[in-house]
Design an enzyme around this catalytic site. Structure first.
Site, mmCIF file in Angstrom:
data_model
loop_
_atom_site.group_PDB
_atom_site.id
_atom_site.type_symbol
_atom_site.label_atom_id
_atom_site.label_comp_id
_atom_site.label_asym_id
_atom_site.label_seq_id
_atom_site.Cartn_x
_atom_site.Cartn_y
_atom_site.Cartn_z
ATOM 1 N N GLU A 219 0.807 -1.237 0.183
ATOM 2 C CA GLU A 219 -0.077 0.105 0.118
ATOM 3 C C GLU A 219 0.737 1.104 0.098
ATOM 4 O O GLU A 219 0.423 2.166 1.103
ATOM 5 C CB GLU A 219 -1.097 0.098 1.187
ATOM 6 C CG GLU A 219 -1.959 -1.052 1.219
ATOM 7 C CD GLU A 219 -3.014 -0.983 2.240
ATOM 8 O OE1 GLU A 219 -4.191 -1.739 1.743
ATOM 9 O OE2 GLU A 219 -2.781 -0.291 3.216
ATOM 10 N N GLU B 239 -6.772 -7.320 -1.547
ATOM 11 C CA GLU B 239 -7.066 -7.086 -0.287
ATOM 12 C C GLU B 239 -8.636 -6.474 -0.512
ATOM 13 O O GLU B 239 -8.962 -5.503 -1.211
ATOM 14 C CB GLU B 239 -6.570 -6.170 0.484
ATOM 15 C CG GLU B 239 -5.197 -6.898 1.041
ATOM 16 C CD GLU B 239 -4.489 -5.768 2.132
ATOM 17 O OE1 GLU B 239 -5.534 -4.956 2.833
ATOM 18 O OE2 GLU B 239 -3.496 -5.645 2.339
#
Length: 357
Positions: free
Chosen positions: A133, A270
């Protein structure tokens, strides 16, 4: 995982602590791979260090599962990129210096080289992931003025680091680990509190440019994440005409469109919502859309019951804990006894398995 039909798992290849934490880490058995006490970290490749990652990768292979290994974290969890910034560049520096400072990049690459050379000959590795991320900012440090929409700070870093990993390992796949933020010249907007708001997921402020990041020569497949419930709390309220489910479907469609344009695979890497009812009603539509558009899916996150360490109650770090025998749960974790949710993913696994022959 094997019984559930899992073929690929993703795990952290990072666990870093400060030297001041070392005594308690040794006493409690905390896993740690790097120890920081100066501008140079010390590798822990012993039984409480990388030998534990060895065990994960080797055990996965015994059960026919391959592993995606992420090299570091954008967030503070488990000693991510901000430890590099704080120890090498010092206080007062923005988070995004991690992506541009030559000394930090050299330190990151030294750790990456350690992992790649340790596992590149393992048949159990599926892919290397540059960072979990990546964003211009983190949860402890702000973005600086040089990481702004159109600066290409993350794209440049993705290109340089994927080229570096490819130089070490010509055989395994490489991906970014990004959340899939877009940089649209005309970004999406939404109304909030009587004002038109430029959408963070589309305006480049996060630092990614998913459409163009996918085109990098050594990024072999794309990744993106999906958490509208936490990304848009101001829109997610009873009576709103905005829904988590529909926003997620749009997000999925936009990423498969970009992936198809780049002619590369993509993983919905995710995704999560809180609440068992939300999971059992929203996940079927998201998963089906992913299946219909030939995605891979990796729901966040796979949980386990019946754990016995410290009697089934074990504090780990960052509020993570084994609680009454269940693995850490951030609200998105799903378990085998949650049949309505579990069956969604086992069904999807069977479909994907049949497609792959």
């Amino acid at each position: 995982m094997q019984q559930a039909g899992v073929k690929v798992l993703r795990t952290w290849g990072f666990n870093a602590i400060n030297a001041t934490e070392l005594p308690s880490a040794l006493e409690s058995g905390l896993t740690h791979y790097q120890v920081w006490n100066s501008s140079t970290w010390v590798l822990n490749d012993g039984p409480q260090g990388l030998q534990r990652l060895d065990n994960v990768i080797n055990t996965a292979g015994k059960y026919g599962i391959k592993v995606i290994v992420a090299f570091t974290n954008n967030w503070v969890g488990y000693g991510g990129s901000d430890l590099y910034v704080q120890w090498i560049s010092g206080a007062g520096k923005p988070h995004d210096i991690f992506f541009t400072d030559p000394e930090i990049i050299a330190s990151y690459q030294a750790y990456v080289k350690t992992l790649v050379e340790r596992y590149k000959d393992s048949p159990n590795i599926f892919a290397w992931e540059l960072m979990n991320e990546a964003r211009c900012l983190s949860d402890t440090l702000p973005a600086g003025p040089t990481c702004v929409p159109g600066s290409n700070t993350l794209k440049t870093w993705y290109r340089e680091q994927s080229d570096f990993v490819r130089s070490l390992d010509p055989d395994h796949l490489i991906t970014t680990g990004g959340e899939g933020h877009f940089y649209w010249r005309k970004p999406a907007e939404y109304w909030f509190n009587h004002s038109l708001v430029s959408d963070y997921n589309y305006n480049g402020q996060a630092g990614e440019d998913f459409d163009h990041d996918m085109l990098l020569p050594n990024i072999d497949f794309g990744t993106y994440h999906l958490y509208p419930q936490s990304w848009y709390p101001e829109l997610d309220f009873p009576g709103s005409n905005w829904t988590v489910e529909n926003w997620g479907l749009k997000w999925i469609d936009e990423h498969i469109k970009a992936a198809n344009k780049a002619d590369k695979p993509v993983i919905l890497e995710e995704f999560g919502v809180s609440g068992l009812q939300n999971k059992s009603t929203i996940y079927p539509t998201w998963v089906q859309r992913a299946l219909d558009t030939r995605h891979a899916i990796m729901p966040w996150q796979f949980g386990e019951l019946g754990l016995t360490e410290d009697g089934g109650n074990r504090i780990i770090k960052y509020a993570d804990a084994i609680n009454h025998g269940a693995s850490p749960n951030d609200g998105n974790t799903f378990y085998i006894n949650q049949t309505a949710v579990w069956n969604i993913f086992t069904r999807a696994a069977k479909i994907q398995d049949a497609r792959s022959g």
